[in-house]
Each structure stands twice: as structure tokens, then as C-alpha cells.
Design a protein around this motif. Sequence first.
Motif: not given
Length: 88
Positions: A51-64, A79-86
Motif C-alpha cells: 500500500d505504501l509503495v502504491v501511494e509513493l508511485k502516485q506521489f512520484t509519478g514514476r513507475r516503481i 526516503v533514500n529510495a524515493v529520492e533515487r526515484l525522483m
Amino acid sequence: MSTDIAAGNRTAILTHVRKTLVELFDLDAADITPEARLYEDLDIDSIDAVDLVVELKQFTGRRINPDDFKSVRTIDDVVNAVERLMQR
């Protein structure tokens, strides 16, 4: 999306992750520190993590890629994983 978040601002990412965990899992914001362990300290199970990853996908707008989150153990790891995605 604000430019701070687009630039991968760690504080903005942490704030969003904290807000998400409070909203999704009814956690106490004070417990969500960078050092907090997802499973042991926050009692987040594998379903919650999805559920968290699905929400972070919406937040970043990127495929995870699930592999990006396989080694995530703490809030700081998230936070590090999201930062790398961004930055992709």
C-alpha cells in the motif's frame, strides 16, 4: 508537485512519508523517525508495504521497481529510495 519535492528534497519526502503512514496506518507521527524500522518499530507488514509503495508511485509519478524497495528496512531507507526515484 513543488520544486522542492521535484528536486528530491529529503525533508519534503520525509514529511510526505510520515503523513502517508499516519493516514494509511493510523501511526503516531512522533514514532516515524528516520531510524524507525518499518516492521519491528512501526509494525508495517508486507501488505502495508505494498500500500505504501502504491501511494509513493502516485506521489512520484514514476513507475516503481519492487527491487528498489527490497532492501528497505527503515524510514530513512524509504526516503533514500524515493529520492533515487525522483532523480531518474
